[in-house]
Design a protein around this motif. Sequence first.
Motif, short mmCIF file in Angstrom:
data_model
loop_
_atom_site.label_atom_id
_atom_site.label_comp_id
_atom_site.label_asym_id
_atom_site.label_seq_id
_atom_site.Cartn_x
_atom_site.Cartn_y
_atom_site.Cartn_z
N PHE A 175 0.82 -1.21 0.00
CA PHE A 175 0.00 0.00 0.00
C PHE A 175 0.86 1.27 0.00
CE2 PHE A 175 -2.17 3.58 1.81
CZ PHE A 175 -3.36 3.58 1.12
N PHE B 264 -4.21 16.30 4.66
CA PHE B 264 -4.33 15.45 3.47
C PHE B 264 -5.71 14.83 3.40
CE2 PHE B 264 -2.98 12.46 6.76
CZ PHE B 264 -3.62 11.28 6.45
N ARG C 64 -4.28 10.70 -3.18
CA ARG C 64 -3.82 11.43 -1.99
C ARG C 64 -3.66 12.93 -2.29
NH1 ARG C 64 -1.24 10.41 2.86
NH2 ARG C 64 -2.94 8.93 3.08
N TYR D 95 -5.38 -2.80 2.31
CA TYR D 95 -4.51 -2.06 3.23
C TYR D 95 -4.02 -2.99 4.33
CZ TYR D 95 -2.78 1.73 6.14
OH TYR D 95 -1.96 2.56 6.87
N TYR E 147 -1.38 11.71 12.66
CA TYR E 147 -0.89 10.36 12.34
C TYR E 147 0.49 10.16 12.97
CZ TYR E 147 -5.04 10.27 9.58
OH TYR E 147 -6.37 10.31 9.23
N THR F 150 -6.37 4.79 11.67
CA THR F 150 -6.58 4.93 10.23
C THR F 150 -8.02 4.61 9.83
OG1 THR F 150 -5.92 2.66 9.78
CG2 THR F 150 -4.18 4.30 9.70
N THR G 189 -11.25 4.76 4.15
CA THR G 189 -11.05 4.70 2.69
C THR G 189 -9.99 3.68 2.33
OG1 THR G 189 -11.77 6.96 2.42
CG2 THR G 189 -10.39 6.07 0.66
#
Length: 356
Positions: free
Chosen positions: A29, A74, A142, A172, A202, A236, A303
């Motif tokens: 990923f 993002f 992204r 993922y 993150y 996430t 996502t």
Amino acid sequence: MNSSTAQKLAIQRTEKSRIDQVDFENLVFGNIFTDHMFECDYKDGGWHNPIIRPYGPLTISPAAKVFHYGQAVFEGMKAFKDDQGKVWLFRPEENYKRINKSCVRLAMPEFPRDVFFEALTTLLKMDKEWVIPGQGNSLYIRPFVIATQAGVGASPSTEYKFMILMSPAQAYYTGDVRVEIAEHFSRSANGGVGAAKAAGNYAAQFYPTNLAKDRGFQQIIWTDASSHEYLEEAGTMNVFFRVNDTLLTAPISDRILDGVTRKSVIALAKQDKIAVEERRVLVSEIVEAAKNGTLKEIFGAGTAAVISPVSAFSYQGQVYELKKPDDSYAAKFKQELMDIQYNRSEDPFGWRFEVC
Ligand code: COI
């Protein structure tokens, strides 16, 4: 401010595609990017010079504020190819609105809607071959914004760069996810930036997540920072608990990301007449439900991860294993979502957006 650039999108094509070098059967990923990327700069109060050019490095001052004060946000979105070769986006308007909300929270300028959609659709048309058909394959997109003004004064940047990268993706998480419930560390707090898709949210999770990984868990389910008594989200992904036949998930707040997959699961559940409660969920009620056998499933929704079943959770040193039920809601929602995303079913909610 949300003014249009009023400038034409410039296009520079790559001389040679890299697509032949990619092993699409064994993608990790987020490691491979398509031939082109989008870039647009903010200066003097407006967005300028929108351009699609070959994917490649940037030249940026080491004093750029993103490196010192973390002004970076993002989005994560996906494009899918159907069996007829058409390319679709899933609810792109939601990502567009959310990146601007994130920008506002980080004192960054909003991006114009027309430029966002023109850039996105042009990029997808140019790199269409990189969208691989077949369930489980997608193109992860992204968009992101960084502060580029050079200077280490602790104030918002006056210059920014908005970019879009695209990366062919498969699953993922490979396999089910084991999670630990947070008892000490926190992801977000009241009044903080938890609801923004801020890069720093993150970064702050990496250290506690590494500790959890050392103990055999891939993710943490974050709890509220003040009491650690309420379940919030899993880094996430947003997270759902099925107790008997009712789905429970934490309500959106300024600590929790307003996930597109989360809100899609809630809409599908309502359509399927499955009871959903968006309310504060106590750790103790989930532990109790695990003990008395009424906890049927836990799954993450995001996502990148789509729907990820949780096979075990740990709390206060005790591990609770979960068996996959025959009538898994996680499996059902994943299939329903994918059927819409890959244009295999009706789209009663109008979530699909045709690109080319
Ligand atoms: C997404 O699902 O788009 C995410 O934000 C997860 C990402 C951190 C890989």
